[in-house]
Structures are given as structure tokens and as C-alpha cells.
Design a protein around this motif. Structure first.
Motif, PDB file in Angstrom:
ATOM      1  N   GLY A 102       0.824  -1.408  -0.001  1.00 47.32           N
ATOM      2  CA  GLY A 102       0.042  -0.035  -0.056  1.00 47.32           C
ATOM      3  C   GLY A 102       0.884   1.146   0.145  1.00 47.32           C
ATOM      4  O   GLY A 102       0.412   2.337  -0.300  1.00 47.32           O
ATOM      5  N   THR A 115      -4.467  11.678   3.330  1.00 47.01           N
ATOM      6  CA  THR A 115      -5.219  10.886   2.536  1.00 47.01           C
ATOM      7  C   THR A 115      -4.194   9.585   2.312  1.00 47.01           C
ATOM      8  O   THR A 115      -3.993   9.200   0.728  1.00 47.01           O
ATOM      9  CB  THR A 115      -5.738  11.198   1.413  1.00 47.01           C
ATOM     10  OG1 THR A 115      -4.717  11.901   0.416  1.00 47.01           O
ATOM     11  CG2 THR A 115      -6.589  12.387   1.544  1.00 47.01           C
ATOM     12  N   GLY A 117      -4.089   6.536   2.982  1.00 44.37           N
ATOM     13  CA  GLY A 117      -4.718   5.202   2.900  1.00 44.37           C
ATOM     14  C   GLY A 117      -5.033   4.387   4.011  1.00 44.37           C
ATOM     15  O   GLY A 117      -5.633   3.549   3.919  1.00 44.37           O
ATOM     16  N   HIS A 118      -4.573   5.012   5.093  1.00 46.01           N
ATOM     17  CA  HIS A 118      -4.803   4.579   6.592  1.00 46.01           C
ATOM     18  C   HIS A 118      -6.301   4.972   6.697  1.00 46.01           C
ATOM     19  O   HIS A 118      -6.618   5.912   6.377  1.00 46.01           O
ATOM     20  CB  HIS A 118      -3.880   4.983   7.384  1.00 46.01           C
ATOM     21  CG  HIS A 118      -2.595   4.474   7.548  1.00 46.01           C
ATOM     22  ND1 HIS A 118      -1.353   5.260   7.248  1.00 46.01           N
ATOM     23  CD2 HIS A 118      -2.209   3.213   7.601  1.00 46.01           C
ATOM     24  CE1 HIS A 118      -0.236   4.687   7.277  1.00 46.01           C
ATOM     25  NE2 HIS A 118      -0.830   3.280   7.376  1.00 46.01           N
ATOM     26  N   GLU A 119      -6.961   4.259   7.432  1.00 44.27           N
ATOM     27  CA  GLU A 119      -8.383   4.510   7.850  1.00 44.27           C
ATOM     28  C   GLU A 119      -8.537   4.991   9.179  1.00 44.27           C
ATOM     29  O   GLU A 119      -9.485   5.304   9.640  1.00 44.27           O
ATOM     30  CB  GLU A 119      -9.338   3.317   7.599  1.00 44.27           C
ATOM     31  CG  GLU A 119      -9.379   2.814   6.159  1.00 44.27           C
ATOM     32  CD  GLU A 119     -10.175   1.843   6.092  1.00 44.27           C
ATOM     33  OE1 GLU A 119     -11.512   1.815   5.984  1.00 44.27           O
ATOM     34  OE2 GLU A 119      -9.882   0.676   5.696  1.00 44.27           O
ATOM     35  N   THR A 154      -4.881   0.578   4.112  1.00 46.07           N
ATOM     36  CA  THR A 154      -5.742  -0.416   3.544  1.00 46.07           C
ATOM     37  C   THR A 154      -6.568   0.055   2.380  1.00 46.07           C
ATOM     38  O   THR A 154      -7.445  -0.699   2.067  1.00 46.07           O
ATOM     39  CB  THR A 154      -6.629  -0.557   4.770  1.00 46.07           C
ATOM     40  OG1 THR A 154      -7.252   0.450   5.343  1.00 46.07           O
ATOM     41  CG2 THR A 154      -5.919  -1.502   5.910  1.00 46.07           C
ATOM     42  N   ARG A 155      -6.306   1.265   2.114  1.00 49.51           N
ATOM     43  CA  ARG A 155      -7.397   1.844   0.953  1.00 49.51           C
ATOM     44  C   ARG A 155      -6.106   2.690   0.030  1.00 49.51           C
ATOM     45  O   ARG A 155      -5.312   2.820   0.401  1.00 49.51           O
ATOM     46  CB  ARG A 155      -8.284   2.880   1.348  1.00 49.51           C
ATOM     47  CG  ARG A 155      -9.427   2.328   2.465  1.00 49.51           C
ATOM     48  CD  ARG A 155     -10.626   1.905   1.748  1.00 49.51           C
ATOM     49  NE  ARG A 155     -11.291   2.909   1.225  1.00 49.51           N
ATOM     50  CZ  ARG A 155     -12.124   3.589   2.182  1.00 49.51           C
ATOM     51  NH1 ARG A 155     -12.441   3.380   3.372  1.00 49.51           N
ATOM     52  NH2 ARG A 155     -13.078   4.951   1.351  1.00 49.51           N
ATOM     53  N   PRO A 156      -6.426   2.619  -1.207  1.00 48.91           N
ATOM     54  CA  PRO A 156      -5.531   3.285  -2.233  1.00 48.91           C
ATOM     55  C   PRO A 156      -5.539   4.859  -1.762  1.00 48.91           C
ATOM     56  O   PRO A 156      -6.459   5.482  -1.265  1.00 48.91           O
ATOM     57  CB  PRO A 156      -6.499   3.037  -3.468  1.00 48.91           C
ATOM     58  CG  PRO A 156      -7.485   2.008  -3.380  1.00 48.91           C
ATOM     59  CD  PRO A 156      -7.656   1.953  -1.976  1.00 48.91           C
ATOM     60  N   THR A 159      -7.768   8.031  -1.384  1.00 45.74           N
ATOM     61  CA  THR A 159      -9.461   7.584  -1.491  1.00 45.74           C
ATOM     62  C   THR A 159     -10.038   7.698  -0.067  1.00 45.74           C
ATOM     63  O   THR A 159     -11.136   7.851  -0.052  1.00 45.74           O
ATOM     64  CB  THR A 159      -9.581   6.509  -1.973  1.00 45.74           C
ATOM     65  OG1 THR A 159      -8.959   5.427  -1.190  1.00 45.74           O
ATOM     66  CG2 THR A 159      -9.039   6.194  -3.411  1.00 45.74           C
ATOM     67  N   VAL A 160      -9.238   8.129   0.915  1.00 49.46           N
ATOM     68  CA  VAL A 160     -10.016   8.115   2.361  1.00 49.46           C
ATOM     69  C   VAL A 160      -9.266   8.969   3.034  1.00 49.46           C
ATOM     70  O   VAL A 160      -7.971   9.275   2.936  1.00 49.46           O
ATOM     71  CB  VAL A 160      -9.989   6.857   2.879  1.00 49.46           C
ATOM     72  CG1 VAL A 160      -8.664   6.167   3.129  1.00 49.46           C
ATOM     73  CG2 VAL A 160     -10.812   6.927   4.262  1.00 49.46           C
TER      74      VAL A 160
END
Length: 480
Positions: A102, A115, A117-119, A154-156, A159-160
Motif C-alpha cells: 500500500g 489521504t 490510505g490508512h483508515e 488499507t485503501r488506495p 481515496t480516504v
């Protein structure tokens, strides 16, 4: 060169609105330590709750992110960094087999905009800030970079949104590597000296590198001056210091919004490059009420330092009282009333009318939340005042305590030196009470010692994010 001074009415500010804000802040116990309001480039209101003062720096916590992002902005305008740089490319020594999936496509702009990619914030997987440990020993200090890259986005990227300390920590390290000097050093010729601002003390990691996401110590006027630089789109008194293009991009919302259902209103309107969007303008901020507020529609900025947990309440007070005062008719009488009000601000010093013994010693009580290393307390009479002793790891740390006045001292141990001010006294034949303020931070702790039970409570008003030991607030270390 400091900001010029003026009166509120001369800059079309109704001072009665600023008085109402101060009154509301005190009524609602918002714990302000300083306030500076600037309009049309002129300071129209400034005040410090004594013993805080104009010359003292104050721990800015996450407002540090705005300073670190500004350092990135300078390197971008110099062509030494690109926002599309892959973060990993700046750490060629890191073992790629140990890097979590990631990270490969995380760019500098993702770190600036939270951003990655960690939530959720990944910093707890790197260092337990409350423990004050895991720095390693002097011969083998810990390197936190491999731990950062072991955390798994955990996300691209892009995107978060997640408010994430590791993002700005990495930016600080990148600045150091590219500039050949840490954030405060590289900002000295680019920002601090041209604006007449003092050097920035900073909390550091075990290898002596600035944390970036927290730890900067700023005067109130430094906060206001940086805000004014952004308000003026990178110009400072006729000179373009910071690229207008950078200011434009940094101060608008980037990508996804904060999805935290518990977020307050002014934390849910978008995030730029270390700036929050808000109902009016934008801001940088830090824990316990540190604010750099920019109000472009009113050609104004506000700087605030504090110790309080209800940060939305401070912003609500600005929107209710200060913003409507902009552009409103003022008066000389209101200007004078505001100046008198601001000059009288103070945190009341503790006192006591009882004489008390010449010397008394107490064990730490179970109700204490100061670090467990502090095991005993002593109180020694010193004329009309006292000397407070704190036993830490078998060593006595002593500071003067003024009776009805704040007395300056230092906590010195373990290579650290922490400036403090203290006041207190014997309130009756049994009880000694004192308050100790770590004067370059938002924080203070109280002592209540009782002769009958031979114990003492040592309790924080609000526990620092650096941990329970006050010495972890220090920026002066023997190793520096």
C-alpha cells in the motif's frame, strides 16, 4: 519585523464584539492563554493571561503540521520537491521487503492531505506517546521510520481521509533530507528571518529529528504572522516569500471529507495541505485549543493559545462574536475598554494564609496521575514563599513557589530542563496547595498535600499528549 499595531475602530472592527468573545471564553472556561486579532494587516487586539506573555513560546501541538507543510511548500517552489514524489523514493535505505503493501504509490500530496490510505491514525503502532518510553538508549536510539512503513494502508492513496500523524512525520523527515537541515533550520532564512520571527523549538524523535506533526513552540505573534502570510497569498510586507500557487492549493479542500461520525462541524468541511476548512475561511489548529485562523472574506486573522478540550466551542465563539465585529462601526470608548480588559487578563495565582511548618514531606497518593516516577513531595518554607520538592527516580527536583504570585523556576532531571512557574501556600494548618505551569506549554498540574495523612495528590489539569511526566514537555535536553 513585527506586525504593525492599530486600534480596532481604525480598522473597522467593533471592539465590543471582541470584548464579548473574551467574556464568553472566560464564562465558558475555555482556558485561553493568549489572543491576537489582526485586520488589514494590523494587530487590533492582543492579550495574554498572565503568567503567559508575548515573549514566551507555547507548544502548538498539531498546528505544527501547518509549519511543516509550509516548509514543504518552500521546497516545492524551489523545484527541490514535487507533490507527485513517491514518499518511499526519499527513503532508499528502507528494506523494501519490510514495507507494508500500500505504500508504493503514496505521494507527498497524500501525506499533506491526510489521504495516505490508512483508515485511522497509524501513530499508535509507531510510538506510545503516553508512555514516554521506547526512545532506546543514548548509544542505540530507536529509528521509527521502519515502523511507519510497516503500518498497512488499507485503501488506495487519495481515496480516504484519516487524520494521521505518520503522514506529517514523514514530511518532516523528507524536508530534512532534501534541505540538509531540519524544518526550523531550513525555515530560518526563508520564513523566520524575513518575518522577524524567533527560532522554533521543537520536540524530536530519538534520532534528533523534528516530529513534524507536533512539537513546535511558537509565540502568539508568530502564529498570527504565519496566518497573515497565507491571508496575503504568500506575500509579507511587499515581498513574495511563499508561492501564491502553493497558498492557493494548500488552502482548499483536497479529496475525500472526514468520515468520522463524531467530528464537530468545523472538522467536517474538508482538509487542504495541513489546513482545515471551516464555516468562515480556513485554519491550522492543535490539541487543547491552539488556533491559526484565516478569514479571507474579512481580511483578518486570529491567533489563540489555550488549554481546553472543547475546541469547537472556541470557534463557535469566534463565529458568534468576532466575525460579526469585522466591518462594524466601533468607537474610541470601546477600543479603550477592550485594551483595559486585555491588559487585566490573568490566571489567578494560588495562595494561603496559614504559616505551615518549616519543612514537611509527603508520599505520593493513589489519586495522583503525574508519572509514577514521582514518589514523594516536600515543602520548605522560604521567607513568605516556599520551595516545592518532587522526588523523581530518587532525585529531588526543586522549584520556588510564590504565595499569591507566580514564581519562575525549572524542573531539571534526566538531561531535560523544563521552565515552570508556580504558586501556592498553606491554606490551613493541615493542607498545602500549589499549581505548577509548564509555561511553554498549555499544561499545568496541581498539588494538594495533607499533614494528617502524610500524602499528596499530584494531578494534571489536562494530561499532555507527551505523557504523564512533565519533563517530556521539555525542548531543552543535554544531548542537544
Amino acid at each position: 519585523m513585527s506586525l504593525p499595531r492599530s486600534t480596532p475602530s481604525a480598522q473597522d472592527v467593533d471592539a465590543s464584539g471582541l470584548i464579548a468573545f473574551v467574556d464568553a471564553a472566560e464564562r465558558d472556561r475555555l482556558g485561553l492563554h493568549s489572543l491576537m486579532v489582526v485586520r488589514h494587516g494590523h494587530v487590533v487586539a492582543e492579550g495574554w493571561w498572565r503568567p503567559y506573555a508575548a515573549s514566551r513560546v507555547h507548544l502548538a501541538y498539531s498546528l505544527s503540521k501547518t509549519v511543516t507543510a509550509t516548509a514543504v511548500g518552500f521546497l516545492v517552489q524551489e523545484g527541490r520537491l514535487s507533490l507527485d514524489d513517491r514518499v518511499l523514493d526519499h527513503f532508499p535505505e528502507v528494506d523494501r521487503s519490510a514495507v507494508a503493501e500500500g505504500w508504493a504509490d503514496v505521494r507527498l500530496r497524500h501525506c499533506l492531505s491526510m489521504t495516505v490510505g490508512h483508515e485511522e491514525d497509524a501513530w499508535p503502532h509507531v510510538f506510545d506517546r503516553m508512555s514516554g518510553s521506547d526512545f532506546g538508549d543514548a548509544a542505540h536510539p530507536s529509528d521509527w521510520v521502519p515502523r511507519v512503513f510497516a503500518t498497512n494502508p488499507t485503501r488506495p492513496p487519495g481515496t480516504v481521509f484519516a487524520y494521521n500523524q505518520v503522514a506529517t512525520y514523514l514530511l518532516s523527515l523528507v524536508v530534512g533530507r532534501v534541505a540538509g537541515a531540519g524544518v526550523p533550520e531550513m525555515l530560518r532564512p526563508r520564513l523566520l528571518e524575513p518575518m522577524g520571527l524567533p527560532d522554533i523549538p521543537w520536540h524530536r524523535d530519538p534520532l534528533g529529528r523534528e516530529l513534524g506533526f507536533t512539537g513546535s513552540h511558537l509565540t502568539t505573534e508568530a502564529i498570527a504572522s504565519i496566518a497573515q502570510l497565507y491571508l496575503d497569498r504568500g506575500r509579507w510586507q511587499g515581498r513574495q516569500l511563499l508561492s501564491e500557487a502553493w497558498v492557493e492549493e494548500a488552502t482548499r479542500a483536497f479529496g475525500p471529507l472526514n468520515e468520522d461520525p463524531g467530528a464537530d462541524e468545523d472538522w467536517s468541511r474538508g482538509y487542504g495541505y495541513s489546513f482545515w476548512m471551516q464555516r468562515h475561511g480556513y485554519r491550522g489548529d492543535g490539541a487543547y485549543g491552539q488556533f491559526l485562523v484565516v478569514l479571507p472574506e474579512h481580511d483578518a486573522v486570529v491567533a489563540i493559545t489555550a488549554e481546553q478540550a472543547r475546541m469547537q466551542s472556541t470557534l463557535d465563539g469566534l463565529w458568534e462574536h468576532v466575525v460579526p465585529a469585522m466591518g462594524a462601526a466601533g468607537s474610541g470608548d470601546s477600543d479603550r475598554e477592550l485594551a483595559e480588559r486585555l491588559a487585566a487578563l490573568e490566571i489567578p495565582a494560588m495562595s494561603g494564609d496559614a504559616l505551615g511548618p518549616e519543612y514537611a514531606e509527603f508520599n505520593r497518593s493513589d489519586a495522583s496521575d503525574l508519572a509514577a516516577d514521582y514518589t514523594a513531595v516536600s515543602v520548605t518554607r522560604d521567607g513568605a514563599d516556599h520551595v516545592l520538592g518532587l522526588l523523581r527516580r530518587g532525585e529531588w527536583l526543586r522549584v520556588p513557589v510564590g504565595r499569591g504570585a507566580w514564581s519562575e523556576g525549572r524542573l531539571v532531571a534526566g538531561g531535560a530542563t523544563l521552565p515552570v512557574v508556580s504558586s501556592g501556600g498553606w491554606v490551613d494548618e493541615d493542607t498545602f496547595r500549589a499549581e505548577v505551569i509548564a509555561i511553554e506549554s498549555p499544561h499545568r498540574f496541581r498539588l494538594e498535600a495533607r499533614l494528617r495523612s502524610s500524602d499528596a495528590d499530584l494531578t494534571w489539569r489536562m494530561v499532555p499528549l507527551t505523557g504523564y511526566d512533565p519533563l517530556w514537555l521539555a525542548t531543552r535536553w543535554a544531548r542537544d
